[in-house]
Design a protein around this motif. Structure first.
Motif, mmCIF file in Angstrom:
data_model
loop_
_atom_site.group_PDB
_atom_site.id
_atom_site.type_symbol
_atom_site.label_atom_id
_atom_site.label_comp_id
_atom_site.label_asym_id
_atom_site.label_seq_id
_atom_site.Cartn_x
_atom_site.Cartn_y
_atom_site.Cartn_z
ATOM 1 N N LYS A 229 0.823 -1.217 0.000
ATOM 2 C CA LYS A 229 0.000 0.000 0.000
ATOM 3 C C LYS A 229 0.855 1.263 0.000
ATOM 4 N N GLY A 230 2.111 1.137 0.463
ATOM 5 C CA GLY A 230 2.992 2.298 0.457
ATOM 6 C C GLY A 230 3.627 2.567 -0.885
ATOM 7 N N SER A 231 3.401 1.697 -1.852
ATOM 8 C CA SER A 231 3.974 1.896 -3.183
ATOM 9 C C SER A 231 3.174 2.933 -3.962
ATOM 10 N N ALA A 232 3.887 3.722 -4.746
ATOM 11 C CA ALA A 232 3.207 4.713 -5.587
ATOM 12 C C ALA A 232 2.338 4.041 -6.639
ATOM 13 N N ASP A 233 2.644 2.771 -6.967
ATOM 14 C CA ASP A 233 1.897 2.045 -7.986
ATOM 15 C C ASP A 233 0.752 1.223 -7.407
ATOM 16 N N TYR A 234 0.453 1.422 -6.126
ATOM 17 C CA TYR A 234 -0.587 0.616 -5.480
ATOM 18 C C TYR A 234 -1.921 0.659 -6.229
ATOM 19 N N PRO A 235 -2.395 1.805 -6.740
ATOM 20 C CA PRO A 235 -3.674 1.795 -7.470
ATOM 21 C C PRO A 235 -3.674 0.829 -8.656
ATOM 22 N N ARG A 236 -2.528 0.700 -9.315
ATOM 23 C CA ARG A 236 -2.439 -0.248 -10.436
ATOM 24 C C ARG A 236 -2.574 -1.683 -9.932
ATOM 25 N N TRP A 237 -1.909 -1.998 -8.805
ATOM 26 C CA TRP A 237 -2.026 -3.338 -8.225
ATOM 27 C C TRP A 237 -3.486 -3.632 -7.864
ATOM 28 N N LEU A 238 -4.142 -2.660 -7.232
ATOM 29 C CA LEU A 238 -5.499 -2.857 -6.765
ATOM 30 C C LEU A 238 -6.432 -3.153 -7.927
ATOM 31 N N ARG A 239 -6.292 -2.422 -9.013
ATOM 32 C CA ARG A 239 -7.162 -2.645 -10.165
ATOM 33 C C ARG A 239 -6.883 -4.006 -10.796
ATOM 34 N N ALA A 240 -5.607 -4.412 -10.837
ATOM 35 C CA ALA A 240 -5.267 -5.729 -11.377
ATOM 36 C C ALA A 240 -5.860 -6.834 -10.507
ATOM 37 N N PHE A 241 -5.820 -6.644 -9.183
ATOM 38 C CA PHE A 241 -6.353 -7.641 -8.262
ATOM 39 C C PHE A 241 -7.867 -7.774 -8.423
ATOM 40 N N VAL A 242 -8.557 -6.673 -8.544
ATOM 41 C CA VAL A 242 -10.009 -6.707 -8.705
ATOM 42 C C VAL A 242 -10.380 -7.334 -10.054
ATOM 43 N N ALA A 243 -9.528 -7.148 -11.051
ATOM 44 C CA ALA A 243 -9.785 -7.782 -12.348
ATOM 45 C C ALA A 243 -9.832 -9.293 -12.221
ATOM 46 N N SER A 244 -9.084 -9.854 -11.276
ATOM 47 C CA SER A 244 -9.107 -11.305 -11.086
ATOM 48 C C SER A 244 -10.449 -11.766 -10.524
ATOM 49 N N TYR A 245 -11.087 -10.957 -9.684
ATOM 50 C CA TYR A 245 -12.434 -11.296 -9.207
ATOM 51 C C TYR A 245 -13.405 -11.354 -10.381
ATOM 52 N N GLN A 246 -13.333 -10.343 -11.237
ATOM 53 C CA GLN A 246 -14.264 -10.304 -12.371
ATOM 54 C C GLN A 246 -14.022 -11.472 -13.325
ATOM 55 N N MET A 247 -12.771 -11.894 -13.467
ATOM 56 C CA MET A 247 -12.465 -13.058 -14.301
ATOM 57 C C MET A 247 -13.121 -14.315 -13.746
ATOM 58 N N ILE A 248 -12.993 -14.525 -12.437
ATOM 59 C CA ILE A 248 -13.601 -15.695 -11.792
ATOM 60 C C ILE A 248 -15.112 -15.680 -11.997
ATOM 61 N N TYR A 249 -15.715 -14.504 -11.840
ATOM 62 C CA TYR A 249 -17.168 -14.388 -11.933
ATOM 63 C C TYR A 249 -17.653 -14.582 -13.372
ATOM 64 N N ARG A 250 -16.965 -13.953 -14.313
ATOM 65 C CA ARG A 250 -17.456 -13.922 -15.693
ATOM 66 C C ARG A 250 -17.107 -15.174 -16.495
ATOM 67 N N GLU A 251 -16.119 -15.962 -16.032
ATOM 68 C CA GLU A 251 -15.618 -17.062 -16.849
ATOM 69 C C GLU A 251 -15.678 -18.388 -16.080
ATOM 70 N N PRO A 252 -16.869 -18.886 -15.779
ATOM 71 C CA PRO A 252 -16.987 -20.137 -15.034
ATOM 72 C C PRO A 252 -16.412 -21.314 -15.818
ATOM 73 N N VAL A 253 -15.932 -22.318 -15.075
ATOM 74 C CA VAL A 253 -15.391 -23.518 -15.721
ATOM 75 C C VAL A 253 -16.139 -24.782 -15.295
ATOM 76 N N VAL A 254 -17.078 -24.669 -14.357
ATOM 77 C CA VAL A 254 -17.742 -25.863 -13.823
ATOM 78 C C VAL A 254 -18.400 -26.692 -14.923
ATOM 79 N N HIS A 255 -18.878 -26.032 -15.968
ATOM 80 C CA HIS A 255 -19.549 -26.749 -17.047
ATOM 81 C C HIS A 255 -18.555 -27.568 -17.880
ATOM 82 N N GLU A 256 -17.268 -27.226 -17.800
ATOM 83 C CA GLU A 256 -16.240 -27.960 -18.545
ATOM 84 C C GLU A 256 -15.645 -29.111 -17.741
ATOM 85 N N ILE A 257 -15.772 -29.068 -16.424
ATOM 86 C CA ILE A 257 -15.092 -30.066 -15.591
ATOM 87 C C ILE A 257 -15.474 -31.502 -15.961
#
Length: 336
Positions: A229-257
């Protein structure tokens, strides 16, 4: 008398304005970079260049050779909330058994670059196969945890000839979260994640993951997240991390298992009820989410060559919480 004179002298020195004051607390730790610069990994880290959506990025990975090779390679795929360094005990188990072990940080995680756009499982799978090509590895035993399990399913389906065995360790994605959780705007998730404190994150892990680990074993991973959080680039990290939530939500794999044909072993913690997005679900549906051990058993029955093993009194971090049982199941399965 001597003690009195010494004490009075010290008091006088401290009261003298021309002398520097003694620090009352230890200086704060220097912030980590958003690629976890300053956070130690158990083995040397190398970088592999990739291009995702026109963006030049670096994929970090560990490539660990065994003392006595058996000619086989294990590919370890990490989860969302931990860097790939948490695989250290499993790396040792596998290298001791003769496996070469390749352990990447996916783009957006750990010591890899943080992308500026969305994440997609297909892109992560392509990056991972590119890394194996770079290392001259034709086939691998894929061992995955949590979100890495969703990626592993996509790899097994898209590159079936590259995967010899599939070990899904407490995977998420055993249900389609869209059926319980409404879409959540990225900005709303960004705000919630940014408000989270280190102590709040610890409680979140304890609740979501049914943690059985001593607190001191979890602290380094909490620091890995909050010391950036002390990094000047923290906002970029945060947005990248939240993108992983949206990936999990939008791209289910259970139907392929059920379509995965490779020999597959689910290793589940009986107490693992992790379900991404549960806080955003209607209250009536929350209790129905995250029955992961039951879901794994049911899915294994639909697959041509799979079984599920459930370890009692164990949560989401099954390979750290029940190391002996996990290692025995892993090596027995790969041995076959």
């Amino acid at each position: 008398m001597t003690r009195f004179v010494f004490g009075a002298l010290c008091a006088a020195l401290l009261a003298t304005s021309s002398l520097p004051a003694f620090a009352a607390e230890t200086p704060p730790r220097e912030p980590y970079g958003i690629n976890l610069e300053g956070f130690p990994y158990p083995y040397p880290v190398q970088l592999f260049p990739v291009t995702n959506d026109g963006e030049q990025l670096q994929m970090a990975y560990m490539n660990v050779a065994p003392a006595q090779p058996n000619g086989r390679t294990a590919l370890l795929l990490h989860g969302r909330n931990f860097p790939s360094s948490y695989w250290a005990p499993v790396i040792k188990t596998l290298t001791d058994a003769g496996f070469r072990v390749v352990v990447p940080d996916q783009i957006g995680f750990g010591k890899s670059s943080k992308q500026s756009g969305d994440l997609h499982f297909d892109t992560l799978a392509r990056n991972t196969m590119g890394l194996l090509d770079h290392l001259g590895i034709a086939k691998a035993e894929v061992v995955a945890h949590s979100t890495g399990g969703m990626l592993a399913v996509r790899i097994a389906r898209a590159y079936p000839d590259r995967v010899t065995h599939l070990v899904l360790t407490a995977p998420i994605g055993l249900e389609d979260y869209r059926l319980s959780v409404p879409p959540v705007p990225t900005e709303k998730i960004l705000e919630a994640e940014d408000r989270l404190t280190a102590e709040g994150y610890r409680k979140q892990l304890e609740t979501n993951y049914a943690l059985k680990l001593p607190p001191d074993q979890v602290t380094p991973y909490i620091e890995a997240r909050f010391n950036i959080k002390g990094s000047a680039d923290y906002p970029r990290w945060l947005r990248a991390f939240v993108a992983s939530y949206q990936m999990i939500y939008r791209e289910p794999v259970v139907h392929e298992i059920p379509l995965v044909s490779q020999p597959t072993l689910f290793i589940m913690g009986a107490d693992d009820h992790n379900a991404p997005g549960r806080p955003y679900a209607p209250e009536a549906l929350r209790a129905k989410m995250g029955k992961n051990a039951e879901l794994a058993v049911a899915l294994a029955k639909l697959m041509p060559n799979a079984r599920a093993e459930v370890i009692p009194d164990t949560g989401h971090l099954v390979f750290l919480e029940a190391r002996d049982k996990y290692d025995a199941l892993l090596l027995d399965f790969l041995g076959k």
